[in-house]
Design a protein around this motif. Sequence first.
Motif, PDB file in Angstrom:
ATOM      1  N   THR A 277     -64.000 -40.019   2.850  1.00 10.78           N
ATOM      2  CA  THR A 277     -63.741 -38.573   2.858  1.00 10.78           C
ATOM      3  C   THR A 277     -62.372 -38.276   2.244  1.00 10.78           C
ATOM      4  O   THR A 277     -62.208 -37.304   1.494  1.00 10.78           O
ATOM      5  CB  THR A 277     -63.835 -38.026   4.295  1.00 10.78           C
ATOM      6  OG1 THR A 277     -65.144 -38.295   4.807  1.00 10.78           O
ATOM      7  CG2 THR A 277     -63.594 -36.525   4.340  1.00 10.78           C
TER       8      THR A 277
ATOM      9  N   SER B 231     -65.402 -33.866   7.641  1.00  5.93           N
ATOM     10  CA  SER B 231     -66.748 -34.325   7.981  1.00  5.93           C
ATOM     11  C   SER B 231     -67.093 -33.921   9.401  1.00  5.93           C
ATOM     12  O   SER B 231     -67.037 -34.728  10.303  1.00  5.93           O
ATOM     13  CB  SER B 231     -66.842 -35.846   7.859  1.00  5.93           C
ATOM     14  OG  SER B 231     -66.637 -36.238   6.554  1.00  5.93           O
TER      15      SER B 231
ATOM     16  N   ASP C 233     -72.974 -36.362   3.723  1.00  9.30           N
ATOM     17  CA  ASP C 233     -72.675 -37.528   4.566  1.00  9.30           C
ATOM     18  C   ASP C 233     -73.926 -37.821   5.378  1.00  9.30           C
ATOM     19  O   ASP C 233     -74.291 -37.060   6.275  1.00  9.30           O
ATOM     20  CB  ASP C 233     -71.482 -37.210   5.472  1.00  9.30           C
ATOM     21  CG  ASP C 233     -71.024 -38.425   6.269  1.00  9.30           C
ATOM     22  OD1 ASP C 233     -71.850 -39.332   6.510  1.00  9.30           O
ATOM     23  OD2 ASP C 233     -69.844 -38.454   6.665  1.00  9.30           O
TER      24      ASP C 233
ATOM     25  N   GLU D 263     -71.633 -40.030   1.204  1.00 10.26           N
ATOM     26  CA  GLU D 263     -71.173 -41.108   2.080  1.00 10.26           C
ATOM     27  C   GLU D 263     -72.381 -41.725   2.781  1.00 10.26           C
ATOM     28  O   GLU D 263     -73.296 -41.025   3.170  1.00 10.26           O
ATOM     29  CB  GLU D 263     -70.199 -40.568   3.138  1.00 10.26           C
ATOM     30  CG  GLU D 263     -68.950 -39.967   2.514  1.00 10.26           C
ATOM     31  CD  GLU D 263     -67.874 -39.642   3.542  1.00 10.26           C
ATOM     32  OE1 GLU D 263     -67.632 -40.445   4.474  1.00 10.26           O
ATOM     33  OE2 GLU D 263     -67.264 -38.565   3.394  1.00 10.26           O
TER      34      GLU D 263
END
Length: 142
Positions: free
Chosen positions: A40, A58, A77, A105
Amino acid sequence: MKEHKTSSGEQTQALGADFAAGLSPGAVVCMHGPLGAGKTTFIQGVASFLGIQEAVTSPTFTIASAYEGSLPLYHIDVYRIDSVEEFELLGLEEYIYGKGLTFIEWSEKVEEALPSRLIHITIGINDDGTRTIVIGEPEEEP
Ligand SMILES: Nc1ncnc2c1ncn2[C@@H]1O[C@H](COP(=O)(O)OP(=O)(O)OP(=O)(O)O)[C@@H](O)[C@H]1O
Ligand SMILES: [Mg+2]
């Protein structure tokens, strides 16, 4: 494949900004590395390059966020996604196949559902706390 070493969060962000400068619209970047590696943080550098003022974070239950900058930035994510089917139900094609920059991610969980042209970035945590950041494709070992 290029290997970099960073010694602080600021340096990881600066590398993210440098990296973003070389991207073309539509790029999809997979971020690999353990919890707390700096994925991040790297994307925050991308956001600053794009002139995005809003903080990139996040939040626990947010899977995808869109930010307006000189190009749109899509931060996905999938840590909390359990299957490719669950990912596909989110309908993120507009992000992934759009003209912005997409960073994902924990992408290894859903790679089957991603386009074939991907850039892979892997962040490793060294014993001394510095980070080794490899930009390229992790499957292409020298
Ligand atoms: N080179 C570095 N040296 C020391 N600390 C760093 C370095 N790069 C990043 N950090 C710090 O490590 C932490 C990484 O947190 P971050 O949320 O970016 O990790 P993440 O990989 O996204 O984790 P998660 O998988 O939980 O989402 C931040 O506090 C950041 O400042
Ligand atoms: Mg993260």
